[in-house]
Design a protein around this motif. Structure first.
Motif, PDB file in Angstrom:
ATOM      1  N   ASN A   1      44.939  -6.801  -7.348  1.00 51.87           N
ATOM      2  CA  ASN A   1      43.921  -5.963  -7.992  1.00 51.87           C
ATOM      3  C   ASN A   1      42.502  -6.536  -7.919  1.00 51.87           C
ATOM      4  O   ASN A   1      41.647  -6.156  -8.713  1.00 51.87           O
ATOM      5  CB  ASN A   1      44.293  -5.696  -9.460  1.00 51.87           C
ATOM      6  CG  ASN A   1      45.669  -5.093  -9.584  1.00 51.87           C
ATOM      7  OD1 ASN A   1      45.989  -4.109  -8.909  1.00 51.87           O
ATOM      8  ND2 ASN A   1      46.518  -5.698 -10.395  1.00 51.87           N
ATOM      9  N   LYS A   2      42.263  -7.428  -6.987  1.00 48.77           N
ATOM     10  CA  LYS A   2      40.912  -7.992  -6.843  1.00 48.77           C
ATOM     11  C   LYS A   2      40.181  -7.323  -5.671  1.00 48.77           C
ATOM     12  O   LYS A   2      40.797  -6.727  -4.789  1.00 48.77           O
ATOM     13  CB  LYS A   2      41.000  -9.501  -6.564  1.00 48.77           C
ATOM     14  CG  LYS A   2      41.614 -10.318  -7.702  1.00 48.77           C
ATOM     15  CD  LYS A   2      40.640 -10.478  -8.860  1.00 48.77           C
ATOM     16  CE  LYS A   2      41.045 -11.529  -9.874  1.00 48.77           C
ATOM     17  NZ  LYS A   2      42.374 -11.417 -10.460  1.00 48.77           N
ATOM     18  N   SER A   3      38.856  -7.470  -5.666  1.00 46.72           N
ATOM     19  CA  SER A   3      38.054  -7.049  -4.508  1.00 46.72           C
ATOM     20  C   SER A   3      38.035  -8.215  -3.544  1.00 46.72           C
ATOM     21  O   SER A   3      37.613  -9.315  -3.921  1.00 46.72           O
ATOM     22  CB  SER A   3      36.612  -6.763  -4.910  1.00 46.72           C
ATOM     23  OG  SER A   3      36.582  -5.658  -5.727  1.00 46.72           O
TER      24      SER A   3
ATOM     25  N   ALA B   1      44.790  -4.561  -4.124  1.00 48.64           N
ATOM     26  CA  ALA B   1      43.540  -5.175  -3.649  1.00 48.64           C
ATOM     27  C   ALA B   1      42.582  -4.103  -3.125  1.00 48.64           C
ATOM     28  O   ALA B   1      43.007  -3.132  -2.500  1.00 48.64           O
ATOM     29  CB  ALA B   1      43.838  -6.191  -2.552  1.00 48.64           C
ATOM     30  N   ASN B   2      41.315  -4.302  -3.422  1.00 48.41           N
ATOM     31  CA  ASN B   2      40.273  -3.429  -2.888  1.00 48.41           C
ATOM     32  C   ASN B   2      39.628  -4.203  -1.747  1.00 48.41           C
ATOM     33  O   ASN B   2      38.836  -5.110  -1.973  1.00 48.41           O
ATOM     34  CB  ASN B   2      39.289  -3.113  -4.011  1.00 48.41           C
ATOM     35  CG  ASN B   2      38.023  -2.443  -3.503  1.00 48.41           C
ATOM     36  OD1 ASN B   2      38.001  -1.883  -2.404  1.00 48.41           O
ATOM     37  ND2 ASN B   2      36.965  -2.512  -4.292  1.00 48.41           N
TER      38      ASN B   2
ATOM     39  N   GLN C   1      37.329  -5.089   1.315  1.00 47.26           N
ATOM     40  CA  GLN C   1      36.025  -4.782   1.923  1.00 47.26           C
ATOM     41  C   GLN C   1      35.957  -5.501   3.265  1.00 47.26           C
ATOM     42  O   GLN C   1      36.065  -6.727   3.301  1.00 47.26           O
ATOM     43  CB  GLN C   1      34.885  -5.315   1.045  1.00 47.26           C
ATOM     44  CG  GLN C   1      34.936  -4.895  -0.408  1.00 47.26           C
ATOM     45  CD  GLN C   1      34.509  -3.451  -0.581  1.00 47.26           C
ATOM     46  OE1 GLN C   1      33.770  -2.906   0.244  1.00 47.26           O
ATOM     47  NE2 GLN C   1      34.992  -2.814  -1.638  1.00 47.26           N
TER      48      GLN C   1
ATOM     49  N   ASP D   1      28.428 -11.659  -0.018  1.00 49.60           N
ATOM     50  CA  ASP D   1      28.801 -10.708  -1.066  1.00 49.60           C
ATOM     51  C   ASP D   1      29.651 -11.355  -2.157  1.00 49.60           C
ATOM     52  O   ASP D   1      29.630 -10.905  -3.300  1.00 49.60           O
ATOM     53  CB  ASP D   1      29.506  -9.486  -0.461  1.00 49.60           C
ATOM     54  CG  ASP D   1      28.502  -8.379  -0.137  1.00 49.60           C
ATOM     55  OD1 ASP D   1      27.276  -8.630  -0.284  1.00 49.60           O
ATOM     56  OD2 ASP D   1      28.924  -7.267   0.230  1.00 49.60           O
TER      57      ASP D   1
ATOM     58  N   ARG E   1      29.828  -9.183  -5.350  1.00 50.88           N
ATOM     59  CA  ARG E   1      30.362  -7.884  -4.914  1.00 50.88           C
ATOM     60  C   ARG E   1      31.850  -7.939  -4.573  1.00 50.88           C
ATOM     61  O   ARG E   1      32.525  -6.910  -4.565  1.00 50.88           O
ATOM     62  CB  ARG E   1      29.577  -7.360  -3.705  1.00 50.88           C
ATOM     63  CG  ARG E   1      28.172  -6.962  -4.069  1.00 50.88           C
ATOM     64  CD  ARG E   1      27.591  -5.978  -3.072  1.00 50.88           C
ATOM     65  NE  ARG E   1      26.173  -5.823  -3.331  1.00 50.88           N
ATOM     66  CZ  ARG E   1      25.242  -6.551  -2.736  1.00 50.88           C
ATOM     67  NH1 ARG E   1      25.567  -7.428  -1.814  1.00 50.88           N
ATOM     68  NH2 ARG E   1      23.973  -6.368  -3.039  1.00 50.88           N
ATOM     69  N   VAL E   2      32.341  -9.109  -4.192  1.00 45.43           N
ATOM     70  CA  VAL E   2      33.794  -9.289  -4.023  1.00 45.43           C
ATOM     71  C   VAL E   2      34.187 -10.547  -4.803  1.00 45.43           C
ATOM     72  O   VAL E   2      33.324 -11.370  -5.143  1.00 45.43           O
ATOM     73  CB  VAL E   2      34.228  -9.421  -2.532  1.00 45.43           C
ATOM     74  CG1 VAL E   2      33.935  -8.149  -1.754  1.00 45.43           C
ATOM     75  CG2 VAL E   2      33.573 -10.623  -1.854  1.00 45.43           C
ATOM     76  N   GLN E   3      35.467 -10.670  -5.080  1.00 44.16           N
ATOM     77  CA  GLN E   3      35.918 -11.812  -5.892  1.00 44.16           C
ATOM     78  C   GLN E   3      36.568 -12.925  -5.078  1.00 44.16           C
ATOM     79  O   GLN E   3      36.790 -14.020  -5.578  1.00 44.16           O
ATOM     80  CB  GLN E   3      36.902 -11.311  -6.965  1.00 44.16           C
ATOM     81  CG  GLN E   3      36.213 -10.421  -7.989  1.00 44.16           C
ATOM     82  CD  GLN E   3      37.198  -9.480  -8.642  1.00 44.16           C
ATOM     83  OE1 GLN E   3      37.717  -8.551  -8.021  1.00 44.16           O
ATOM     84  NE2 GLN E   3      37.480  -9.717  -9.913  1.00 44.16           N
TER      85      GLN E   3
END
Ligand code: ARG
Length: 282
Positions: A167-169, A188-189, A191, A202, A207-209
């Motif tokens: 569930n992380k970016s 997961a999102n 990018q 980012d 913007r991302v983890q």
């Protein structure tokens, strides 16, 4: 038809022979050694890798046109002179030298490399992992490096295990094995970026983890952005080791030549010297 083929072949051989016997061959070659002394079975004066390599069909006769994506230090990056440099570039140039071929490197998007093999480029060297999917369209040389995906996070991040990535970016480079791994993570999102360094920016911008990328580039980015990010070993996320290899057209006789050259470079110490210079010293 036969005549035309024969003529074409004669032209190719002529050009190839000329190139192979030109200044490249007789001039002093830097790291080049007397090939006769390293290979016993060759029937020609050249090394096994050289053999009739120049007569192997390439996009430009006598030239090995190589594709890379020069945004993946220490394997490939743009050097101070504006040209692609790094471990892979030095390795493929040494391979070309063993084969008696001139090497021309073309920088392109990582995701375009596989499709370009056999039409725009002869081979690709780009820290490229051998995958079953890629093997459907290209052949691979013997592996020359073992890698694993790493996870780059902010220093105060609590991400430490595979479950923490759920569930992380997650930032990745487009078309890479890091992207495939990220897409498999529950919730997961993902990018995707053309350049890995933009994913790292980012991460720093929030913007991302996390960023999933190969070990050595992860370490280079961690030292480049020291104090801002840290690189975590993929073993703690149970990521599998990956093998880098040179991608070649399916069924191409280039494979044998490239593998022979690679073996010679390993045997004569050149390969280890390049590892020291580009990877260990990083
Ligand atoms: N090893 C990974 C892969 O094969 C990443 C390679 C990225 N290489 C590059 N030059 N950008 O997908």
């Amino acid at each position: 038809m036969k005549k035309v083929m024969a003529m074409l072949l004669a032209t190719v051989l002529c050009v190839a022979t000329f190139t192979a016997c030109g200044s490249e061959e007789t001039g002093s070659k830097g790291t080049g050694t007397a090939p006769e002394s390293t290979v016993s079975e060759s029937t020609q004066a050249g090394s096994e890798a050289e053999g009739d390599a120049a007569s192997v069909e390439t996009i430009t006769a006598g030239v090995l046109t190589v594709g890379t994506n020069a945004a993946f230090p220490p394997f490939e990056y743009i050097g101070d002179d504006g040209e692609p440099a790094g471990f892979d570039i030095a390795l493929i140039k040494a391979i070309g030298e063993k084969m008696g071929m001139e090497v021309k490197v073309q920088d392109m998007e990582f995701g375009s490399l596989v499709a370009a093999i056999g039409n725009k480029i002869d081979v690709a060297i780009a820290g490229m992992t051998i995958t079953e999917e890629r093997k459907e369209s290209v052949d691979f040389s013997d592996s020359y490096y073992e890698a694993v995906q790493y996870v780059i996070v902010l220093p105060d991040s609590d991400i430490a295990t595979a479950a923490d990535l759920e569930n992380k970016s997650i930032g990745v480079q487009l078309g890479t094995t890091g992207e495939i791994i990220a897409e498999d993570i529950t919730g997961a999102n993902v990018q995707s970026y053309d350049k890995a360094v933009d994913a790292v920016s980012d991460l720093i911008n929030g913007r991302v983890q996390a960023v999933i990328i190969d070990k050595n580039p992860a370490e280079v980015f961690a030292s480049k952005f020291e104090g801002k990010v840290v690189a975590l070993d993929g073993a703690q996320f149970a990521f599998e080791p990956e093998q880098y290899a040179i991608a070649l057209p399916k069924g191409s006789p280039l494979a044998e030549k490239v593998n022979a050259a690679l073996a010679e470079l390993k045997a004569d110490g050149t390969f280890d010297a390049l590892v020291q210079e580009y990877i260990v010293a990083e």
